[in-house]
Design a protein around this motif. Structure first.
Motif, PDB file in Angstrom:
ATOM      1  N   LYS A 249      -4.748   3.129  -8.384  1.00  0.00           N
ATOM      2  CA  LYS A 249      -5.520   2.445  -7.448  1.00  0.00           C
ATOM      3  C   LYS A 249      -6.314   1.333  -7.508  1.00  0.00           C
ATOM      4  O   LYS A 249      -6.871   0.663  -6.848  1.00  0.00           O
ATOM      5  CB  LYS A 249      -6.280   3.770  -6.701  1.00  0.00           C
TER       6      LYS A 249
ATOM      7  N   THR B 173      -5.688  12.764   4.906  1.00  0.00           N
ATOM      8  CA  THR B 173      -5.703  11.351   4.470  1.00  0.00           C
ATOM      9  C   THR B 173      -4.713  10.578   5.313  1.00  0.00           C
ATOM     10  O   THR B 173      -4.554   9.386   5.109  1.00  0.00           O
ATOM     11  CB  THR B 173      -5.789  11.227   3.000  1.00  0.00           C
TER      12      THR B 173
ATOM     13  N   ARG C 198       0.449   4.897   1.743  1.00  0.00           N
ATOM     14  CA  ARG C 198      -0.294   5.884   2.358  1.00  0.00           C
ATOM     15  C   ARG C 198      -0.561   7.149   1.914  1.00  0.00           C
ATOM     16  O   ARG C 198       0.621   7.755   1.407  1.00  0.00           O
ATOM     17  CB  ARG C 198       0.172   5.805   3.949  1.00  0.00           C
TER      18      ARG C 198
ATOM     19  N   ASP D  67       0.711  -1.118  -0.035  1.00  0.00           N
ATOM     20  CA  ASP D  67       0.046   0.093  -0.154  1.00  0.00           C
ATOM     21  C   ASP D  67       0.980   1.130   0.039  1.00  0.00           C
ATOM     22  O   ASP D  67       2.224   1.156   0.110  1.00  0.00           O
ATOM     23  CB  ASP D  67      -0.909   0.197   1.284  1.00  0.00           C
TER      24      ASP D  67
ATOM     25  N   LEU E 120      -8.834  -2.061  -0.183  1.00  0.00           N
ATOM     26  CA  LEU E 120      -9.271  -1.564   0.641  1.00  0.00           C
ATOM     27  C   LEU E 120     -10.016  -2.151   1.634  1.00  0.00           C
ATOM     28  O   LEU E 120     -10.001  -2.466   3.055  1.00  0.00           O
ATOM     29  CB  LEU E 120      -9.888  -0.219   0.368  1.00  0.00           C
TER      30      LEU E 120
ATOM     31  N   ASP F  87      -4.359   1.423   0.095  1.00  0.00           N
ATOM     32  CA  ASP F  87      -4.548   3.032  -0.438  1.00  0.00           C
ATOM     33  C   ASP F  87      -3.557   3.327  -1.268  1.00  0.00           C
ATOM     34  O   ASP F  87      -2.448   2.798  -1.246  1.00  0.00           O
ATOM     35  CB  ASP F  87      -4.888   3.918   0.727  1.00  0.00           C
TER      36      ASP F  87
ATOM     37  N   GLY G  47      -5.851   7.906  -2.832  1.00  0.00           N
ATOM     38  CA  GLY G  47      -7.151   7.722  -1.866  1.00  0.00           C
ATOM     39  C   GLY G  47      -7.030   6.116  -1.824  1.00  0.00           C
ATOM     40  O   GLY G  47      -6.318   5.418  -2.147  1.00  0.00           O
ATOM     41  N   PRO G  48      -8.337   5.838  -1.647  1.00  0.00           N
ATOM     42  CA  PRO G  48      -8.736   4.264  -1.230  1.00  0.00           C
ATOM     43  C   PRO G  48      -8.076   3.385  -2.692  1.00  0.00           C
ATOM     44  O   PRO G  48      -8.508   3.709  -3.615  1.00  0.00           O
ATOM     45  CB  PRO G  48     -10.025   4.224  -0.966  1.00  0.00           C
TER      46      PRO G  48
END
Length: 230
Positions: free
Chosen positions: A114, A41, A33, A31, A148, A139, A143-144
């Protein structure tokens, strides 16, 4: 997504397959961040984290079988995966091939996409006998991301993998487990199997601001239930 640990060059090329990938993925945050300290976020993308060079342990894990899952369908021939679908969590994503860098580390899927999952191209293909490894971001900087909701899967849920040979491998989820990255069970996740199994992996648990990484890995264990033409 941080890079996996150093100190394991040539190990996977010597036929260690998914068992060796396990030692890499433990330290490879699948992932990224999003944002930075001022972002709502979260933190910036985690940097590379060093993993110990323990090829002997990898070999030992590969030599032992993982716990048996429910009886499954006969394994398929080798064929590259092209698309992953998990209806229960609205996943419909293409695959990218994951490779090793010069340090013998598994490269992560591109952090700016993503909706993309990665498969280690020199490992077991989904549907082939053994444990196929698929990694995805939870993420990204946008974003997500694709995995997720991975931790919300339940036993009995279905995972479909479309393959280059025109078949669709249908897997049934056996369990969803969370492991601390510093106590990751290589043998359980990456040990040899007598049937076709799938491991879906992402990061989870608490996000450690000091380490700039998630502390856990979420792992979905699944077995091949059936296959059909696309």
């Amino acid at each position: 997504m941080g890079a996996p640990g150093a100190g394991m060059p040539r190990l996977l090329q010597a036929g260690m397959g998914a068992a060796a990938v396990g030692l890499l993925l433990i330290y490879n945050s699948v992932d990224t961040r999003p944002g930075d300290d001022d972002s709502p976020t979260g933190q910036s993308a985690p940097p590379a984290a060093a993993a110990p060079a323990v090829p002997g342990q990898a070999a030992a894990a590969a030599a032992k079988a993982s716990p048996a899952a429910a009886p499954g369908a006969p394994a398929l021939k080798r064929s590259k995966p092209t698309r992953l679908r998990i209806p229960q969590i609205a996943v419909d994503a293409p695959f990218t091939e994951l490779t090793l860098n010069q340090a013998g580390q598994l490269n992560a899927p591109p952090p700016d996409d993503k909706n993309l999952v990665g498969w280690y191209r020199d490992g077991v293909t989904p549907g082939e006998r053994g444990s196929a490894v698929v990694a995805g971001h939870v993420d990204t900087t946008k974003g997500p991301a694709v995995f997720l909701l991975l931790s919300l899967l339940l036993p009995g849920n279905k995972v479909e993998v479309s393959r280059a040979d025109g078949t669709v491998a249908v897997f049934t989820v056996d369990s969803v487990e969370t492991f601390a990255k510093d106590a990751f069970p290589d043998q359980k996740v990456y040990g040899k199997t007598q049937d076709a199994q799938l491991r879906l992996i992402t990061c989870g648990g608490t996000y450690d601001k000091k380490r700039r990484d998630y502390l856990d890995n979420v792992v979905v264990f699944a077995h091949l239930e059936s296959s059909h033409k696309a």
